[in-house]
Design a protein around this motif. Structure first.
Motif, mmCIF file in Angstrom:
data_model
loop_
_atom_site.group_PDB
_atom_site.id
_atom_site.type_symbol
_atom_site.label_atom_id
_atom_site.label_comp_id
_atom_site.label_asym_id
_atom_site.label_seq_id
_atom_site.Cartn_x
_atom_site.Cartn_y
_atom_site.Cartn_z
ATOM 1 N N ILE A 143 10.037 -13.505 2.431
ATOM 2 C CA ILE A 143 8.710 -13.895 2.922
ATOM 3 C C ILE A 143 8.875 -14.491 4.316
ATOM 4 O O ILE A 143 9.636 -15.434 4.506
ATOM 5 N N THR A 176 9.723 -11.719 -10.285
ATOM 6 C CA THR A 176 9.456 -11.341 -8.887
ATOM 7 C C THR A 176 10.745 -11.433 -8.074
ATOM 8 O O THR A 176 11.091 -10.510 -7.332
ATOM 9 N N HIS A 197 2.997 -1.514 0.121
ATOM 10 C CA HIS A 197 2.641 -2.560 1.086
ATOM 11 C C HIS A 197 2.184 -3.744 0.238
ATOM 12 O O HIS A 197 1.042 -3.781 -0.210
ATOM 13 N N ILE A 198 3.088 -4.679 0.038
ATOM 14 C CA ILE A 198 2.911 -5.710 -0.986
ATOM 15 C C ILE A 198 2.245 -6.970 -0.444
ATOM 16 O O ILE A 198 2.659 -7.531 0.570
ATOM 17 N N ILE A 219 1.628 -10.591 -1.831
ATOM 18 C CA ILE A 219 2.002 -11.539 -2.890
ATOM 19 C C ILE A 219 1.002 -12.685 -2.914
ATOM 20 O O ILE A 219 0.687 -13.267 -1.876
ATOM 21 N N THR A 249 1.520 -12.885 2.255
ATOM 22 C CA THR A 249 1.733 -13.801 1.135
ATOM 23 C C THR A 249 0.691 -14.901 1.266
ATOM 24 O O THR A 249 0.510 -15.457 2.352
ATOM 25 N N ALA A 272 -2.867 -3.736 2.429
ATOM 26 C CA ALA A 272 -1.971 -3.766 1.265
ATOM 27 C C ALA A 272 -2.411 -2.712 0.248
ATOM 28 O O ALA A 272 -3.602 -2.455 0.096
ATOM 29 N N ILE A 303 6.740 -6.594 2.351
ATOM 30 C CA ILE A 303 5.752 -7.628 2.041
ATOM 31 C C ILE A 303 4.865 -7.783 3.275
ATOM 32 O O ILE A 303 5.330 -8.221 4.323
ATOM 33 N N VAL A 319 13.265 -13.974 -1.987
ATOM 34 C CA VAL A 319 12.164 -13.065 -1.666
ATOM 35 C C VAL A 319 11.932 -13.163 -0.153
ATOM 36 O O VAL A 319 11.737 -14.262 0.368
ATOM 37 N N ILE A 369 12.007 -7.770 -6.686
ATOM 38 C CA ILE A 369 11.363 -7.465 -5.401
ATOM 39 C C ILE A 369 12.202 -6.530 -4.527
ATOM 40 O O ILE A 369 11.658 -5.695 -3.804
#
Length: 164
Positions: A101, A68, A80-81, A83, A8, A29, A5, A99, A72
């Motif tokens: 984050i 999600t 390369h996420i 969110i 975000t 990303a 991630i 998740v 995930i």
């Protein structure tokens, strides 16, 4: 292996030009993940956001918050996420659900009845304040920043002290 991630963002508009192009490129990303129960089941919302994502060259997925959380950990390293969630409460649910984050960017949270101005683009009520502080108190680096390169405003107790 934790999901990769890279960014975000809380933005009540979800994916629009600023997110779909400017931020996606700035954070490098290649996949936008819209974690939002409404968008996950709304083809029109998906079509509009997909068009924006395509202009940045990134892929886009629309998942419910629960999906999600459930999926995930299966993300590939090459993803390369980025969110995007609509509210601090949604972000808080993802973190509580495991998740991974580490950093949260607060973008736009529009004015509505009962909300207090924190910055020109961020208005919060008591529920938002609680969710933002819960995120901050979990050791997540959470800050307000409209555009890449702009000054960051850290979200903390002092910043939110004027919200009842």
């Amino acid at each position: 292996m934790a999901a990769n991630i890279v960014f975000t963002r809380i933005d009540n508009r979800l994916v629009h030009g600023q997110v779909g192009v400017t931020w996606t490129k700035a954070v490098n990303a290649n996949l936008l993940l819209v974690a939002n129960d409404e968008a996950a089941s709304d083809p029109l919302m998906q079509k509009l956001m997909s068009t924006t994502a395509e202009s940045s060259g990134a892929g886009i997925r629309f998942f419910t918050l629960q999906h999600t959380i459930d999926i995930i950990s299966k993300a590939a390293d090459r993803q390369h996420i980025f969110i995007v969630v609509k509210t601090p409460q949604d972000c808080e649910k993802l973190i509580a659900g495991g998740v991974p984050i580490k950093t949260v960017n607060v973008g736009n949270m529009h004015f509505a009845q009962g909300k207090t101005e924190i910055t020109k683009k961020v208005y919060v009520d008591a529920d938002d304040k609680k969710a933002l502080l819960d995120i901050a108190h979990k050791g997540v680096d959470i800050y307000i920043q409209d555009y890449p390169g702009e000054k960051k405003t850290t979200v903390d107790d002092a910043l939110l002290s004027k919200v009842q």
